[in-house]
Design a protein around this motif. Structure first.
Motif, mmCIF file in Angstrom:
data_model
loop_
_atom_site.group_PDB
_atom_site.id
_atom_site.type_symbol
_atom_site.label_atom_id
_atom_site.label_comp_id
_atom_site.label_asym_id
_atom_site.label_seq_id
_atom_site.Cartn_x
_atom_site.Cartn_y
_atom_site.Cartn_z
ATOM 1 N N HIS A 55 0.557 -1.073 -0.387
ATOM 2 C CA HIS A 55 0.173 -0.186 0.133
ATOM 3 C C HIS A 55 0.638 1.089 0.074
ATOM 4 C CE1 HIS A 55 -3.214 2.815 0.664
ATOM 5 N NE2 HIS A 55 -2.506 3.218 1.780
ATOM 6 N N TYR B 130 2.204 2.135 -3.597
ATOM 7 C CA TYR B 130 1.032 1.896 -4.458
ATOM 8 C C TYR B 130 -0.633 2.447 -4.010
ATOM 9 C CZ TYR B 130 3.739 -0.931 -7.870
ATOM 10 O OH TYR B 130 4.905 -1.145 -8.409
ATOM 11 N N PRO B 131 0.261 3.784 -3.251
ATOM 12 C CA PRO B 131 -1.547 4.214 -2.449
ATOM 13 C C PRO B 131 -2.928 4.133 -2.728
ATOM 14 C CG PRO B 131 0.150 6.095 -3.145
ATOM 15 C CD PRO B 131 0.454 4.785 -3.352
ATOM 16 N N GLN B 132 -2.719 4.297 -4.209
ATOM 17 C CA GLN B 132 -3.752 4.061 -5.168
ATOM 18 C C GLN B 132 -4.670 3.175 -5.585
ATOM 19 O OE1 GLN B 132 -4.775 7.592 -5.251
ATOM 20 N NE2 GLN B 132 -2.302 8.117 -5.028
ATOM 21 N N GLU B 133 -3.881 2.093 -5.360
ATOM 22 C CA GLU B 133 -4.025 0.322 -5.220
ATOM 23 C C GLU B 133 -5.351 0.126 -5.195
ATOM 24 O OE1 GLU B 133 -1.351 -2.737 -7.157
ATOM 25 O OE2 GLU B 133 -1.510 -2.266 -4.854
ATOM 26 N N ASP B 134 -6.273 -0.948 -5.396
ATOM 27 C CA ASP B 134 -6.969 -1.443 -4.664
ATOM 28 C C ASP B 134 -7.482 -2.711 -4.414
ATOM 29 O OD1 ASP B 134 -9.666 -2.835 -3.411
ATOM 30 O OD2 ASP B 134 -10.345 -2.092 -4.521
ATOM 31 N N GLN B 135 -6.542 -2.951 -3.068
ATOM 32 C CA GLN B 135 -6.444 -4.318 -2.874
ATOM 33 C C GLN B 135 -6.571 -5.400 -2.882
ATOM 34 O OE1 GLN B 135 -3.546 -3.856 0.992
ATOM 35 N NE2 GLN B 135 -1.711 -3.026 0.282
#
Ligand SMILES: NC(=O)c1ccc[n+]([C@@H]2O[C@H](COP(=O)([O-])OP(=O)(O)OC[C@H]3O[C@@H](n4cnc5c(N)ncnc54)[C@H](OP(=O)(O)O)[C@@H]3O)[C@@H](O)[C@H]2O)c1
Length: 255
Positions: A210, A213-218
């Motif tokens: 996270h 890649y803070p924008q990613e939907d985990q």
């Protein structure tokens, strides 16, 4: 961070016919993410799991979860960038449980995602002190405690430690180093029966991912629990002839 000096041993009954029965496994970075999931999985396979990290409350939670499932574990607050703390932790593992069979060098930090030209020296030192010095301290100080029959060392690497990518800074460099460390060590320890392999987890839903890649939907990623088969394979006697290899956890085939 101050060390609490706290450590705990939890013992309870486990079943048999498991892949890691009676093996002693040391896992760094076990307070969350992949290391925590791995600790729980190894315990469920019958190993006694010795866990370290800096956040002792999270280690205690992991240990309680292992115990509630009938597993055996030990934890000690340890910063792997401090060789004295590493020595103390490993001595406690061995004095409590005997020789070490498995070491998983999993702990790591990400550092800033910026170009090398703008990378701050203090960040460089911080990342390498954990990801590289910590790897070395854990390994060198664990080796004297390894079982006479040998064992397995698994170093957690990354895809950016195999093919260079921009903006991974000291993290990428540390993972290239981990791959080289694994290769050299595997040759040096072959005659002692200690196998050394590396595992690249791929994209896994954790705090580090996270942060990267803070924008990613985990929710689109694999969970830590879903990438652990390769670790069990490498820790177990099933892979007793496998050393010096680099594995991709999400495309794992027994080799
Ligand atoms: N998640 C991914 O997509 C991915 C991809 C490629 C590679 N990896 C690698 O997989 C491994 C685990 O990462 P993760 O995603 O599970 O990350 P994470 O959730 O951030 O967990 C990292 C672990 O390392 C521990 N740690 C950090 N610094 C430490 C220190 N100085 N001493 C002792 N323990 C320390 C942390 O515990 P404390 O904070 O409590 O110390 C934590 O338990 C890392 O080596 C990482 O590079 C992950």
């Amino acid at each position: 961070m101050q060390r609490s000096g706290e450590s705990s041993i939890f013992l309870s009954q486990t079943g048999n016919s498991l892949k890691l029965t009676n093996k002693v496994a040391v896992i760094s970075g076990a307070s969350r993410g992949i290391g925590k999931a791995l600790s729980k999985r190894f315990a469920s396979e019958g190993a006694v799991v010795c866990m370290c990290a800096r956040h002792v409350d999270q280690l205690r939670t992991a240990s309680l979860e292992i115990m509630s499932s009938g597993g055996k574990s030990f934890f000690e607050q340890t910063d792997i960038s401090d060789e004295g703390q590493v020595r103390d932790f490993l001595a406690l593992c061995s004095s409590n449980f005997g020789p070490i069979d498995i070491l998983v060098n999993n702990a790591g930090i990400l550092g800033p995602r910026v170009p090398l030209s703008g990378y701050l020296s203090q960040e460089w030192t911080k990342v390498l002190s954990v990801n590289l010095n910590g790897l070395f301290y854990m390994t060198r100080n664990a080796l004297p405690f390894f079982a006479p029959a040998g064992g397995s060392i698994i170093n957690v690497s990354s895809s950016v430690g195999k093919i260079a990518q921009p903006n991974w800074g000291a993290y990428g460099v540390s993972k290239f180093a981990a791959e080289g460390f694994s290769q050299a060590l595997s040759i040096e320890l072959r005659s002692k029966g200690i196998r050394v392999n590396s595992v690249s987890p791929g994209a896994v839903a954790t705090e580090m991912r996270h942060q990267a890649y803070p924008q990613e939907d985990q929710r689109d990623l694999r969970k830590p629990e879903e990438i652990l088969d390769v670790f069990v394979y490498l820790a177990s006697d099933e892979s007793k002839h496998v050393t010096g290899k680099s594995f991709d956890a999400q495309h794992f085939t027994k080799g």
